[in-house]
Write an enzyme that holds these catalytic residues in place. Structure first.
Site, PDB file in Angstrom:
ATOM      1  N   GLY A   7      -5.773  -7.228   0.481  1.00  0.00           N
ATOM      2  CA  GLY A   7      -6.253  -7.958  -0.697  1.00  0.00           C
ATOM      3  C   GLY A   7      -7.756  -7.912  -0.902  1.00  0.00           C
ATOM      4  O   GLY A   7      -8.232  -7.690  -2.035  1.00  0.00           O
TER       5      GLY A   7
ATOM      6  N   GLU B 184      -1.491  -5.198  13.085  1.00  0.00           N
ATOM      7  CA  GLU B 184      -1.316  -6.044  11.903  1.00  0.00           C
ATOM      8  C   GLU B 184      -0.147  -6.989  12.121  1.00  0.00           C
ATOM      9  O   GLU B 184       1.011  -6.616  11.886  1.00  0.00           O
ATOM     10  CB  GLU B 184      -1.033  -5.170  10.672  1.00  0.00           C
ATOM     11  CG  GLU B 184      -2.161  -4.233  10.298  1.00  0.00           C
ATOM     12  CD  GLU B 184      -2.172  -3.940   8.806  1.00  0.00           C
ATOM     13  OE1 GLU B 184      -3.219  -4.123   8.198  1.00  0.00           O
ATOM     14  OE2 GLU B 184      -1.126  -3.562   8.253  1.00  0.00           O
TER      15      GLU B 184
ATOM     16  N   GLY C 118      -1.221 -10.596   3.904  1.00  0.00           N
ATOM     17  CA  GLY C 118      -1.123 -11.127   2.545  1.00  0.00           C
ATOM     18  C   GLY C 118      -0.834 -12.620   2.485  1.00  0.00           C
ATOM     19  O   GLY C 118      -0.528 -13.162   1.431  1.00  0.00           O
TER      20      GLY C 118
ATOM     21  N   SER D 132      -4.976 -10.361   6.420  1.00  0.00           N
ATOM     22  CA  SER D 132      -5.844 -11.390   5.831  1.00  0.00           C
ATOM     23  C   SER D 132      -7.267 -11.354   6.374  1.00  0.00           C
ATOM     24  O   SER D 132      -7.929 -12.384   6.483  1.00  0.00           O
ATOM     25  CB  SER D 132      -5.233 -12.788   5.996  1.00  0.00           C
ATOM     26  OG  SER D 132      -3.999 -12.871   5.300  1.00  0.00           O
TER      27      SER D 132
ATOM     28  N   LYS E 108      -2.460  -0.701  -1.395  1.00  0.00           N
ATOM     29  CA  LYS E 108      -1.015  -0.903  -1.631  1.00  0.00           C
ATOM     30  C   LYS E 108      -0.670  -0.439  -3.049  1.00  0.00           C
ATOM     31  O   LYS E 108      -1.305   0.485  -3.550  1.00  0.00           O
ATOM     32  CB  LYS E 108      -0.623  -2.351  -1.360  1.00  0.00           C
ATOM     33  CG  LYS E 108      -1.132  -2.844  -0.003  1.00  0.00           C
ATOM     34  CD  LYS E 108      -0.530  -4.132   0.440  1.00  0.00           C
ATOM     35  CE  LYS E 108      -1.144  -4.530   1.780  1.00  0.00           C
ATOM     36  NZ  LYS E 108      -0.457  -5.636   2.422  1.00  0.00           N
TER      37      LYS E 108
ATOM     38  N   GLU F 236       5.228  -2.991   5.729  1.00  0.00           N
ATOM     39  CA  GLU F 236       5.981  -2.982   4.465  1.00  0.00           C
ATOM     40  C   GLU F 236       6.877  -1.750   4.382  1.00  0.00           C
ATOM     41  O   GLU F 236       7.958  -1.798   3.795  1.00  0.00           O
ATOM     42  CB  GLU F 236       5.002  -3.052   3.279  1.00  0.00           C
ATOM     43  CG  GLU F 236       4.397  -4.451   3.160  1.00  0.00           C
ATOM     44  CD  GLU F 236       2.995  -4.509   2.597  1.00  0.00           C
ATOM     45  OE1 GLU F 236       2.527  -3.523   1.995  1.00  0.00           O
ATOM     46  OE2 GLU F 236       2.335  -5.564   2.778  1.00  0.00           O
TER      47      GLU F 236
ATOM     48  N   HIS G 253       3.177   1.200   8.224  1.00  0.00           N
ATOM     49  CA  HIS G 253       2.817  -0.146   7.751  1.00  0.00           C
ATOM     50  C   HIS G 253       4.074  -1.014   7.759  1.00  0.00           C
ATOM     51  O   HIS G 253       5.170  -0.524   7.475  1.00  0.00           O
ATOM     52  CB  HIS G 253       2.216  -0.065   6.346  1.00  0.00           C
ATOM     53  CG  HIS G 253       1.601  -1.359   5.917  1.00  0.00           C
ATOM     54  ND1 HIS G 253       2.359  -2.403   5.454  1.00  0.00           N
ATOM     55  CD2 HIS G 253       0.313  -1.788   5.931  1.00  0.00           C
ATOM     56  CE1 HIS G 253       1.555  -3.423   5.189  1.00  0.00           C
ATOM     57  NE2 HIS G 253       0.308  -3.076   5.473  1.00  0.00           N
TER      58      HIS G 253
HETATM   59  P1  PGA Z   1      -4.003  -8.153   3.702  1.00  0.00           P
HETATM   60  O1  PGA Z   1      -3.193  -6.797   4.000  1.00  0.00           O
HETATM   61  O2  PGA Z   1      -5.417  -7.904   4.083  1.00  0.00           O
HETATM   62  O3  PGA Z   1      -3.816  -8.390   2.230  1.00  0.00           O
HETATM   63  O4  PGA Z   1      -3.362  -9.206   4.551  1.00  0.00           O
HETATM   64  C1  PGA Z   1      -3.501  -6.004   5.109  1.00  0.00           C
HETATM   65  C2  PGA Z   1      -2.539  -4.854   5.182  1.00  0.00           C
HETATM   66  O5  PGA Z   1      -1.360  -5.033   4.874  1.00  0.00           O
HETATM   67  O6  PGA Z   1      -2.934  -3.734   5.542  1.00  0.00           O
END
Ligand code: PGA
Length: 247
Positions: free
Chosen positions: A231, A165, A171, A209, A11, A96, A94
């Protein structure tokens, strides 16, 4: 047997110094990995990371690609440009990007198409929000998101990687249980089977996560072929533990 894929998604994290240390620490701890590996780095660090990863088993991934080929698209980065820096994978769609940049299913499908046209493997992300899950719409949402990519890419769909996801797990420290994740992966696999004779070779990653503690049980599910790690990909030891769990 199909090798699993463990892909980090950094990210908007990192710096020249931090990237250097993280990749050197990962490479130093990496034995004979049984899986394929990649790190998805911010575009400005592709050149740095390409040099650090040259000749290693870790591939380079980008986090986005323009849906356009070339021209007046200020701020965008084309597939051809990514290719020049040795990019093997690109994350597309993604949550986001869907949420903060208004990427629609159609734009995501076009980005996947553009990547494939440049010889880059798109890692297409799909996933439901908490509200959608609570409304019982998980299957409907992920199928709609994947259908757009199948529709636009035809038989090339067997060349993509799909990442499930769940948005509520990203996150947040809330992981889907292995059973919950497997259930959705089975839905996606069935949809891919209906679209392609080669659906079994398509890698379906879980993301949200995933960490050093839960990776092994998620990766043990029959339709989970790897992970997209946020993360935990920023900590060398955690990323290495996840890689070791992927066999
Ligand atoms: P995360 O993110 O492992 O921090 O939950 C995964 C991602 O957004 O690809």
């Amino acid at each position: 047997m199909k090798k699993k894929l463990i892909a980090g998604n950094w990210k908007m994290n990192g710096s020249l110094a931090a990237n250097d240390k993280l990749l050197k620490d990962i490479l130093a701890g990496l034995g004979q990995a049984a899986c394929q590996m990649a790190v998805g780095v911010p575009a400005v660090y592709l050149s740095q990371c390409q040099a650090l990863l040259a000749g290693t088993a870790i591939d380079l991934a980008a986090q986005d690609i323009s849906a356009h080929e070339v021209g007046a698209y200020t701020g965008e980065i084309s597939g051809a440009m990514l290719k020049e820096f040795g990019v093997r994978y690109v994350i597309v769609g993604h949550s986001e990007r869907r949420q903060y940049h208004g990427e629609t299913d159609e734009v995501v499908a076009l980005k996947a198409q553009r990547a494939l046209g440049c010889g880059i493997t798109p890692i297409v992300c799909v996933g439901e929000t908490l509200a959608e899950r609570e409304a019982g719409k998980t299957d409907e949402v992920v199928k709609r998101q994947l259908a757009a990519v199948i529709h636009t890419n035809g038989h090339c769909i067997s060349e993509v990687v799909v990442a499930y996801e769940p948005v509520w797990a990203i996150g947040t420290g809330k992981t889907a249980t292995p059973e919950m994740a497997q259930q959705v992966h089975a839905v996606l696999r069935a949809q891919l089977k209906a679209a392609s004779d080669h659906a079994d070779r398509i890698k379906l990653l879980y993301g949200g996560s995933m960490n050093a503690a839960n990776a092994a049980s998620l990766l043990a599910q029959p339709d989970i072929d790897g992970g997209l790690i946020g993360g935990a990909a920023l900590k060398a030891q955690d990323f290495l533990t996840i890689i070791a769990a992927a066999h």
